[in-house]
Design a protein around this motif. Structure first.
Motif, PDB file in Angstrom:
ATOM      1  N   TYR A 134     -84.580  15.418 -41.600  1.00  0.00           N
ATOM      2  CA  TYR A 134     -83.428  16.318 -41.488  1.00  0.00           C
ATOM      3  C   TYR A 134     -82.950  16.399 -40.036  1.00  0.00           C
ATOM      4  CZ  TYR A 134     -82.789  18.274 -46.152  1.00  0.00           C
ATOM      5  OH  TYR A 134     -82.473  18.446 -47.478  1.00  0.00           O
ATOM      6  N   TYR A 135     -83.877  16.460 -39.095  1.00  0.00           N
ATOM      7  CA  TYR A 135     -83.499  16.523 -37.682  1.00  0.00           C
ATOM      8  C   TYR A 135     -82.675  15.299 -37.292  1.00  0.00           C
ATOM      9  CZ  TYR A 135     -83.868  16.021 -32.645  1.00  0.00           C
ATOM     10  OH  TYR A 135     -83.572  15.834 -31.311  1.00  0.00           O
ATOM     11  N   LEU A 136     -83.137  14.116 -37.696  1.00  0.00           N
ATOM     12  CA  LEU A 136     -82.450  12.878 -37.331  1.00  0.00           C
ATOM     13  C   LEU A 136     -81.055  12.804 -37.954  1.00  0.00           C
ATOM     14  CD1 LEU A 136     -85.462  10.415 -37.687  1.00  0.00           C
ATOM     15  CD2 LEU A 136     -84.292  11.020 -35.562  1.00  0.00           C
ATOM     16  N   LEU A 137     -80.923  13.194 -39.221  1.00  0.00           N
ATOM     17  CA  LEU A 137     -79.607  13.129 -39.859  1.00  0.00           C
ATOM     18  C   LEU A 137     -78.694  14.252 -39.378  1.00  0.00           C
ATOM     19  CD1 LEU A 137     -80.128  11.966 -43.552  1.00  0.00           C
ATOM     20  CD2 LEU A 137     -79.460  10.664 -41.542  1.00  0.00           C
ATOM     21  N   PHE A 138     -79.244  15.408 -39.082  1.00  0.00           N
ATOM     22  CA  PHE A 138     -78.419  16.475 -38.495  1.00  0.00           C
ATOM     23  C   PHE A 138     -77.844  16.024 -37.156  1.00  0.00           C
ATOM     24  CE2 PHE A 138     -80.275  20.474 -40.749  1.00  0.00           C
ATOM     25  CZ  PHE A 138     -79.502  20.184 -41.855  1.00  0.00           C
ATOM     26  N   GLU A 139     -78.676  15.391 -36.348  1.00  0.00           N
ATOM     27  CA  GLU A 139     -78.189  14.888 -35.060  1.00  0.00           C
ATOM     28  C   GLU A 139     -77.135  13.810 -35.269  1.00  0.00           C
ATOM     29  OE1 GLU A 139     -78.921  15.704 -31.728  1.00  0.00           O
ATOM     30  OE2 GLU A 139     -79.624  17.508 -32.773  1.00  0.00           O
ATOM     31  N   LEU A 140     -77.350  12.968 -36.276  1.00  0.00           N
ATOM     32  CA  LEU A 140     -76.400  11.895 -36.566  1.00  0.00           C
ATOM     33  C   LEU A 140     -75.031  12.443 -36.945  1.00  0.00           C
ATOM     34  CD1 LEU A 140     -75.796   8.874 -37.088  1.00  0.00           C
ATOM     35  CD2 LEU A 140     -76.692   9.199 -39.411  1.00  0.00           C
ATOM     36  N   PHE A 141     -75.019  13.554 -37.704  1.00  0.00           N
ATOM     37  CA  PHE A 141     -73.756  14.111 -38.192  1.00  0.00           C
ATOM     38  C   PHE A 141     -73.311  15.356 -37.420  1.00  0.00           C
ATOM     39  CE2 PHE A 141     -75.392  11.838 -42.012  1.00  0.00           C
ATOM     40  CZ  PHE A 141     -74.347  10.934 -42.144  1.00  0.00           C
ATOM     41  N   GLY A 142     -73.881  15.554 -36.243  1.00  0.00           N
ATOM     42  CA  GLY A 142     -73.384  16.591 -35.349  1.00  0.00           C
ATOM     43  C   GLY A 142     -73.768  18.018 -35.699  1.00  0.00           C
ATOM     44  N   VAL A 143     -74.866  18.190 -36.423  1.00  0.00           N
ATOM     45  CA  VAL A 143     -75.374  19.540 -36.714  1.00  0.00           C
ATOM     46  C   VAL A 143     -76.483  19.818 -35.715  1.00  0.00           C
ATOM     47  CG1 VAL A 143     -76.384  21.079 -38.437  1.00  0.00           C
ATOM     48  CG2 VAL A 143     -74.846  19.232 -39.148  1.00  0.00           C
ATOM     49  N   HIS A 144     -76.178  20.558 -34.676  1.00  0.00           N
ATOM     50  CA  HIS A 144     -77.107  20.740 -33.564  1.00  0.00           C
ATOM     51  C   HIS A 144     -77.857  22.066 -33.698  1.00  0.00           C
ATOM     52  CE1 HIS A 144     -75.320  17.209 -31.834  1.00  0.00           C
ATOM     53  NE2 HIS A 144     -74.126  17.771 -31.794  1.00  0.00           N
ATOM     54  N   LEU A 145     -79.155  21.953 -33.930  1.00  0.00           N
ATOM     55  CA  LEU A 145     -80.029  23.112 -34.050  1.00  0.00           C
ATOM     56  C   LEU A 145     -81.221  22.934 -33.127  1.00  0.00           C
ATOM     57  CD1 LEU A 145     -80.288  23.400 -37.957  1.00  0.00           C
ATOM     58  CD2 LEU A 145     -78.723  24.676 -36.501  1.00  0.00           C
ATOM     59  N   SER A 146     -81.825  24.043 -32.728  1.00  0.00           N
ATOM     60  CA  SER A 146     -83.083  23.948 -32.004  1.00  0.00           C
ATOM     61  C   SER A 146     -84.179  23.573 -33.002  1.00  0.00           C
ATOM     62  CB  SER A 146     -83.420  25.287 -31.340  1.00  0.00           C
ATOM     63  OG  SER A 146     -83.731  26.272 -32.316  1.00  0.00           O
ATOM     64  N   ALA A 147     -85.300  23.091 -32.487  1.00  0.00           N
ATOM     65  CA  ALA A 147     -86.408  22.720 -33.370  1.00  0.00           C
ATOM     66  C   ALA A 147     -86.866  23.924 -34.189  1.00  0.00           C
ATOM     67  CB  ALA A 147     -87.569  22.165 -32.544  1.00  0.00           C
ATOM     68  N   TRP A 148     -86.859  25.109 -33.563  1.00  0.00           N
ATOM     69  CA  TRP A 148     -87.264  26.341 -34.230  1.00  0.00           C
ATOM     70  C   TRP A 148     -86.322  26.668 -35.391  1.00  0.00           C
ATOM     71  CZ3 TRP A 148     -91.391  29.569 -33.898  1.00  0.00           C
ATOM     72  CH2 TRP A 148     -91.259  30.866 -34.408  1.00  0.00           C
ATOM     73  N   GLN A 149     -85.033  26.602 -35.127  1.00  0.00           N
ATOM     74  CA  GLN A 149     -84.036  26.908 -36.155  1.00  0.00           C
ATOM     75  C   GLN A 149     -84.112  25.920 -37.307  1.00  0.00           C
ATOM     76  OE1 GLN A 149     -80.552  26.730 -33.708  1.00  0.00           O
ATOM     77  NE2 GLN A 149     -80.619  28.906 -33.143  1.00  0.00           N
TER      78      GLN A 149
END
Length: 277
Positions: free
Chosen positions: A185-200
């Motif tokens: 999820y982290y990798l695909l969120f970054e790919l599609f511009g969904v920027h969250l902290s690791a905690w979030q």
């Protein structure tokens, strides 16, 4: 960007490889299987699961790779292996609910009363499940006491070999799978511009998994539900609904549909081998 996508695909194989190891050590009391056969069984199970409620058909695909006399005995073992993953999902989701409680209530997604009911309800189910998981001997004794149960007791007798160390190993593998999901999820969120902290990301996705675990659904049709849940929970910290939708669709396609296709091909291959024999 390409790196993220390739990494998520590779992690899909890691994910199902871990599940294959879980199943391999689970069925050992009944039958020795090598890793490659266990992986085939797991992927075949995925192909069955996509068209059944809450992926119950997964067990049918796996038992095909066991010897004729061991197939029914394997079902109870596979259920215990699945319970280990459910325990991790409930634990992480329960923690996530407590951590996100204030944010959820601030957005008025749910009333304080129902929030408390859900939190302590999940906690109660989790504690009961953990107790059941580490006291499988109770199930065997209970089955033995049922009238006319002697002819069915062989279905659960293999659970006697599930000692605490083995059960903890299954939980460890389940935790590793959970970590793989989060990383995907982290990798695909970054790919599609969904920027969250690791905690979030950790706790919003944990709550998402919890919600999806309790909602009755058919895997092949769960994409819309999963997308709604993700945009609602992750939306606490991001407004990029399009990015969340694309990421969710990517996870669904890579983690479920592609393995299901591979599993279907393996089942067709097995049927051909059986016919030629």
């Amino acid at each position: 960007m390409l790196f993220n996508l390739i990494a998520v695909i590779l992690l899909m194989f890691v994910n199902w490889g871990i599940e294959a190891m879980k199943w391999k050590i689970s069925v050992k009391p009944v039958q020795e299987v090598n890793f490659f056969r266990a992986l085939q069984a797991v992927l075949s199970g995925v192909s069955f699961s996509v068209s059944t409620p809450n992926r119950m058909g997964e067990y049918l695909g796996r038992v095909l790779y066991m010897k004729e006399g061991n197939r029914l005995r394997t079902i109870s073992i596979t259920i215990v292996s699945s319970i280990s993953q459910l325990i991790i999902t409930l634990l992480a989701g329960c923690i996530g609910l407590f951590i996100l409680r204030n944010e959820i209530q601030a957005r008025q997604l749910i009333s304080p009363m129902w929030m408390s009911v859900i939190q302590y309800g999940v906690l109660g189910i989790l504690l009961w499940l953990v107790l059941f998981y580490f006291r499988l001997s109770w199930l065997i004794k209970w089955v033995d006491r049922l009238p006319g149960s002697k002819r069915f007791s062989y279905l659960v007798e293999a659970l006697e070999g599930f000692h605490p160390i083995l059960l903890l190993r299954l939980l460890t593998f389940s935790l590793l799978r959970f970590a793989v999901f989060l990383l995907q999820y982290y990798l695909l969120f970054e790919l599609f511009g969904v920027h969250l902290s690791a905690w979030q990301l950790c706790w919003t996705i944990s709550v998402t998994f919890l919600v999806m675990a309790v909602i009755p659904t058919i895997a092949i049709a769960e994409l819309a539900q999963r997308g709604t849940v993700v945009t609602t929970i992750v939306g606490l910290y991001s407004n990029n609904e399009l990015g969340m939708t694309f990421a969710t669709a990517g996870i669904w396609l890579i983690n479920l549909i592609i393995p299901a296709i591979i599993g279907s091909l393996l089942i067709l291959r097995m049927r051909k081998i059986v016919k030629t024999e």
